[in-house]
Design an enzyme around this catalytic site. Structure first.
Site, short mmCIF file in Angstrom:
data_model
loop_
_atom_site.label_atom_id
_atom_site.label_comp_id
_atom_site.label_asym_id
_atom_site.label_seq_id
_atom_site.Cartn_x
_atom_site.Cartn_y
_atom_site.Cartn_z
N ASP A 27 44.15 33.21 34.73
CA ASP A 27 45.30 33.33 35.64
C ASP A 27 46.61 33.36 34.84
OD1 ASP A 27 46.55 33.57 38.06
OD2 ASP A 27 46.39 31.45 38.61
N ASN A 29 48.57 36.42 34.38
CA ASN A 29 48.92 37.74 33.82
C ASN A 29 50.26 38.23 34.37
OD1 ASN A 29 46.40 37.60 32.71
ND2 ASN A 29 45.50 39.25 33.92
N ARG A 31 52.81 36.48 35.67
CA ARG A 31 53.95 35.70 35.15
C ARG A 31 54.23 36.03 33.69
NH1 ARG A 31 51.47 30.33 37.22
NH2 ARG A 31 49.80 31.81 37.72
N HIS A 44 48.12 42.49 32.91
CA HIS A 44 46.67 42.60 33.08
C HIS A 44 46.04 43.23 31.83
CE1 HIS A 44 46.93 41.08 37.06
NE2 HIS A 44 47.56 42.13 37.56
N THR A 73 37.59 38.42 45.99
CA THR A 73 37.56 39.13 47.28
C THR A 73 38.95 39.10 47.92
OG1 THR A 73 36.68 37.07 48.21
CG2 THR A 73 35.11 38.83 47.87
N TRP A 76 42.08 41.86 46.95
CA TRP A 76 42.31 43.15 47.62
C TRP A 76 43.60 43.14 48.42
CZ3 TRP A 76 39.52 46.95 45.83
CH2 TRP A 76 38.18 46.75 45.45
N LEU A 138 24.73 36.56 24.07
CA LEU A 138 25.59 35.93 25.07
C LEU A 138 25.37 36.54 26.47
CD1 LEU A 138 28.20 34.15 25.71
CD2 LEU A 138 29.49 36.25 25.31
N ARG A 195 40.90 26.78 33.58
CA ARG A 195 41.85 27.61 34.33
C ARG A 195 43.19 27.59 33.60
NH1 ARG A 195 42.81 28.83 40.60
NH2 ARG A 195 44.48 30.34 40.32
N GLU A 214 32.97 20.00 34.01
CA GLU A 214 34.19 19.37 33.50
C GLU A 214 35.30 20.40 33.65
OE1 GLU A 214 34.58 16.27 32.56
OE2 GLU A 214 32.46 15.83 32.85
#
Ligand code: IPE
Ligand code: IPE
Ligand code: MG
Length: 251
Positions: A27, A29, A31, A44, A73, A76, A138, A195, A214
């Protein structure tokens, strides 16, 4: 020499106690771009670069599974121009990265409603999953057109259909069958959720799978989240005591 300097700046990690599954809500991008007086699309684009670095490092560290929240979702509802830029970046990402990811044995899975994606993106997503399906490196999961509530409803419907067909008894629905019906079937539950950008919420991401994760929140905006910041989050995880409802051995 530059490589050596970079590595020594990283926080030391106990390679025996790495999380098996790391999930990331990328989260900030927008700003990040705004601070530079640039269009959001540029934020982005910078976010995709940050993602590449974290994929590489996770692969190098031997982390089993890495899940990125790329498009929800609810996303959009953003202006058409921004949604279009994100869809374009998706096409670009797969076009540019798929060969290298495949060469590095990365196994790609899309979490979310792939059928609900526009046709060009849908084709690429399916192709990426099919091409890398047997890879043993991975496990890279990209949550696209993903919402945790929708995922849970989707699983409930699939189980109800199996009961209706007589394949499954209602009492056969337990945590194991339920988990195996989610998009994340076969993956370990999330150990560490990161986050960025200072927001302290889950925004409908892996709600069931994060039951005992965690949580690490950082103010760093996603495009600035580099390998050093990642090591910081992994070190924070290693400093936690996970109890899973039990008693601490030190008490
Ligand atoms: C996260 O960055 C990327 C997506 C949601 C696709 P944002 O676009 O949410 O950035 P902010 O939160 O507006 O700064
Ligand atoms: C979550 O970020 C979704 C992704 C990172 C793809 P948002 O920016 O959409 O979340 P909210 O709206 O701040 O909760
Ligand atoms: Mg945001």
């Amino acid at each position: 020499m530059a490589w050596f300097r970079k590595k020594t700046e990283l926080q030391a990690l106990d390679t025996e106690r790495l999380p098996r599954h790391v999930a990331v809500i990328m989260d900030g991008n927008g700003r990040w771009a705004k601070r530079r007086m640039q269009p959001r699309a540029l934020g982005h684009r910078a976010g995709v670069e940050a993602m590449r670095a974290i994929i590489r490092e996770s692969s190098d560290l031997g982390i089993e599974a890495l899940s990125f929240y790329a498009f929800s979702t609810e996303n959009w509802s953003r202006p058409a121009g921004e949604v279009g830029a994100l869809m374009g970046l998706l096409v670009e990402f797969f076009g540019r990265e798929i060969d290298e990811l495949h060469a590095n044995r990365v196994c790609i899975r899309i979490l979310g409603d792939v059928d609900g994606m526009p046709k060009p993106q849908r084709g690429l997503l399916i192709e990426a999953m099919e091409r890398t399906r047997k890879n043993t490196g991975l496990k890279l999961n990209l949550a696209i057109n993903y919402g945790s509530r929708a995922e849970i409803i989707h699983a409930v419907r699939a189980l109800a259909a199996r009961v209706e067909k007589g394949e499954l008894e209602p009492t056969g629905i337990d945590e194991t069958t339920f988990v195996e019906t989610l998009y994340t079937a076969g993956l370990p539950e999330v150990d560490l959720l990161i986050r960025t950008s200072g927001e302290l919420r889950l925004s409908n991401f892996l709600l069931y799978q994060c039951a005992y994760a965690e949580l690490v929140f950082t103010d760093i905006l996603w495009p600035d989240f580099n390998v050093a910041a990642y090591h910081g989050a992994l070190a924070a995880y290693q400093g936690r005591e996970r109890r899973f409802g039990g008693r601490s051995p030190s008490l």
